[in-house]
Design a protein around this motif. Structure first.
Motif, PDB file in Angstrom:
ATOM      1  N   PHE A   1       1.777   3.744  -7.146  1.00 14.98           N
ATOM      2  CA  PHE A   1       1.064   3.270  -5.974  1.00 14.98           C
ATOM      3  C   PHE A   1       0.423   4.495  -5.338  1.00 14.98           C
ATOM      4  O   PHE A   1       1.108   5.350  -4.780  1.00 14.98           O
ATOM      5  N   GLU A   2      -0.898   4.575  -5.454  1.00 21.29           N
ATOM      6  CA  GLU A   2      -1.637   5.751  -5.005  1.00 21.29           C
ATOM      7  C   GLU A   2      -2.363   5.434  -3.704  1.00 21.29           C
ATOM      8  O   GLU A   2      -3.240   4.565  -3.669  1.00 21.29           O
ATOM      9  N   ASP A   3      -1.994   6.128  -2.640  1.00 17.03           N
ATOM     10  CA  ASP A   3      -2.691   5.966  -1.375  1.00 17.03           C
ATOM     11  C   ASP A   3      -3.995   6.751  -1.447  1.00 17.03           C
ATOM     12  O   ASP A   3      -4.017   7.906  -1.866  1.00 17.03           O
ATOM     13  N   LEU A   4      -5.095   6.125  -1.037  1.00 21.37           N
ATOM     14  CA  LEU A   4      -6.419   6.741  -1.163  1.00 21.37           C
ATOM     15  C   LEU A   4      -7.034   7.090   0.190  1.00 21.37           C
ATOM     16  O   LEU A   4      -8.234   7.021   0.363  1.00 21.37           O
ATOM     17  N   GLY A   5      -6.193   7.465   1.143  1.00 21.16           N
ATOM     18  CA  GLY A   5      -6.736   7.927   2.416  1.00 21.16           C
ATOM     19  C   GLY A   5      -6.334   7.096   3.619  1.00 21.16           C
ATOM     20  O   GLY A   5      -7.020   7.140   4.637  1.00 21.16           O
ATOM     21  N   SER A   6      -5.248   6.372   3.551  1.00 23.20           N
ATOM     22  CA  SER A   6      -4.772   5.623   4.717  1.00 23.20           C
ATOM     23  C   SER A   6      -4.252   6.586   5.776  1.00 23.20           C
ATOM     24  O   SER A   6      -3.858   7.706   5.476  1.00 23.20           O
ATOM     25  N   GLU A   7      -4.236   6.117   7.007  1.00 21.65           N
ATOM     26  CA  GLU A   7      -3.722   6.938   8.103  1.00 21.65           C
ATOM     27  C   GLU A   7      -2.223   7.150   7.920  1.00 21.65           C
ATOM     28  O   GLU A   7      -1.451   6.190   7.861  1.00 21.65           O
ATOM     29  N   ARG A   8      -1.822   8.409   7.806  1.00 17.45           N
ATOM     30  CA  ARG A   8      -0.408   8.736   7.543  1.00 17.45           C
ATOM     31  C   ARG A   8       0.508   8.214   8.644  1.00 17.45           C
ATOM     32  O   ARG A   8       0.212   8.346   9.821  1.00 17.45           O
ATOM     33  N   PHE A   9       1.607   7.630   8.194  1.00 16.27           N
ATOM     34  CA  PHE A   9       2.691   7.148   9.050  1.00 16.27           C
ATOM     35  C   PHE A   9       2.297   6.003   9.981  1.00 16.27           C
ATOM     36  O   PHE A   9       3.069   5.630  10.850  1.00 16.27           O
ATOM     37  N   ALA A  10       1.112   5.427   9.824  1.00 16.20           N
ATOM     38  CA  ALA A  10       0.689   4.324  10.692  1.00 16.20           C
ATOM     39  C   ALA A  10       1.256   2.985  10.234  1.00 16.20           C
ATOM     40  O   ALA A  10       1.042   1.966  10.878  1.00 16.20           O
ATOM     41  N   GLY A  11       1.972   2.994   9.135  1.00 19.28           N
ATOM     42  CA  GLY A  11       2.543   1.767   8.592  1.00 19.28           C
ATOM     43  C   GLY A  11       3.241   2.067   7.283  1.00 19.28           C
ATOM     44  O   GLY A  11       3.603   3.221   7.010  1.00 19.28           O
ATOM     45  N   SER A  12       3.403   1.037   6.467  1.00 16.80           N
ATOM     46  CA  SER A  12       4.115   1.235   5.206  1.00 16.80           C
ATOM     47  C   SER A  12       3.678   0.239   4.146  1.00 16.80           C
ATOM     48  O   SER A  12       3.100  -0.804   4.450  1.00 16.80           O
ATOM     49  N   TYR A  13       3.965   0.619   2.911  1.00 18.75           N
ATOM     50  CA  TYR A  13       3.868  -0.265   1.755  1.00 18.75           C
ATOM     51  C   TYR A  13       5.301  -0.642   1.401  1.00 18.75           C
ATOM     52  O   TYR A  13       6.158   0.234   1.299  1.00 18.75           O
ATOM     53  N   VAL A  14       5.566  -1.938   1.202  1.00 18.03           N
ATOM     54  CA  VAL A  14       6.902  -2.380   0.803  1.00 18.03           C
ATOM     55  C   VAL A  14       6.743  -3.339  -0.366  1.00 18.03           C
ATOM     56  O   VAL A  14       6.022  -4.338  -0.271  1.00 18.03           O
ATOM     57  N   LEU A  15       7.422  -3.041  -1.482  1.00 18.76           N
ATOM     58  CA  LEU A  15       7.333  -3.850  -2.698  1.00 18.76           C
ATOM     59  C   LEU A  15       8.589  -4.692  -2.854  1.00 18.76           C
ATOM     60  O   LEU A  15       9.706  -4.184  -2.758  1.00 18.76           O
ATOM     61  N   TYR A  16       8.379  -5.998  -3.109  1.00 19.00           N
ATOM     62  CA  TYR A  16       9.467  -6.947  -3.339  1.00 19.00           C
ATOM     63  C   TYR A  16       9.342  -7.542  -4.732  1.00 19.00           C
ATOM     64  O   TYR A  16       8.236  -7.780  -5.221  1.00 19.00           O
ATOM     65  N   GLY A  17      10.485  -7.831  -5.349  1.00 16.72           N
ATOM     66  CA  GLY A  17      10.515  -8.366  -6.704  1.00 16.72           C
ATOM     67  C   GLY A  17      10.518  -9.880  -6.758  1.00 16.72           C
ATOM     68  O   GLY A  17      10.507 -10.561  -5.735  1.00 16.72           O
ATOM     69  N   PRO A  18      10.566 -10.423  -8.000  1.00 19.53           N
ATOM     70  CA  PRO A  18      10.515 -11.868  -8.214  1.00 19.53           C
ATOM     71  C   PRO A  18      11.638 -12.639  -7.514  1.00 19.53           C
ATOM     72  O   PRO A  18      11.465 -13.797  -7.169  1.00 19.53           O
ATOM     73  N   GLY A  19      12.773 -12.016  -7.297  1.00 25.43           N
ATOM     74  CA  GLY A  19      13.874 -12.653  -6.591  1.00 25.43           C
ATOM     75  C   GLY A  19      13.873 -12.339  -5.108  1.00 25.43           C
ATOM     76  O   GLY A  19      14.891 -12.476  -4.438  1.00 25.43           O
TER      77      GLY A  19
END
Length: 163
Positions: free
Chosen positions: A103-121
């Protein structure tokens, strides 16, 4: 997906199934997010918002249907923006067991939020703050959900690629 937007830390949220089972409870704050969940019973569910003791106040949240998440195509740049009041956007993609993803961030504002990944379950797989990259190895086959969340009082632009 329960997307808590704002509220006092002493305002609690509970979800009760048609058979009366407590599905989840938030005793931390109505503004907290909760991982995706699948409603397995047919019928009417109750979402109860209640102040702890004599606590009263304003709160806001949104319930997102993960089945309506935006399709994410691997190796494609995704650009978007979120404003306060729309704190989370969901993306979905199909993954396979042992697939390694970056997961490559391409210039988002640092620490202004997050990416969270959830699985099939609906289980938590991995996360990172906006502005930073992360890698995961998928544990199984199925549909995965990526929540892009902000924690800002201003609009936040984000840009990323998953490969």
């Amino acid at each position: 997906y329960y997307d808590g937007i704002s509220g006092d830390s002493a305002i609690n949220t509970l979800l009760i199934s048609p058979s009366g089972e407590q599905i989840f409870s938030f005793f931390t704050s109505t503004s907290a997010n909760r991982e995706p969940l699948t409603l397995v019973e047919s019928g009417t569910y109750q979402l109860i918002v209640d102040g702890n003791g004599n606590t009263t106040g304003n709160y806001s949240f949104q319930l997102l249907d993960i089945a309506s998440a935006t399709d994410l195509t691997l190796d494609t740049t995704i650009n978007g923006s979120l404003e306060p009041g729309q704190e989370t956007v969901l993306y979905k993609f199909e993954g396979t067991a042992e697939q390694q993803l970056s997961f490559e961030d391409l210039g988002s504002e640092r620490f202004a939020g997050s990416y969270v990944l959830y699985g099939p379950g609906n289980q938590f797989i991995g996360s990172s703050s906006l502005g930073f990259d992360f890698q995961v190895t998928l544990p199984g086959d199925g549909i995965y959900f990526l929540a892009v969340q902000i924690n800002s009082n201003e609009e936040v632009n984000y840009s990323f690629r998953v490969s």
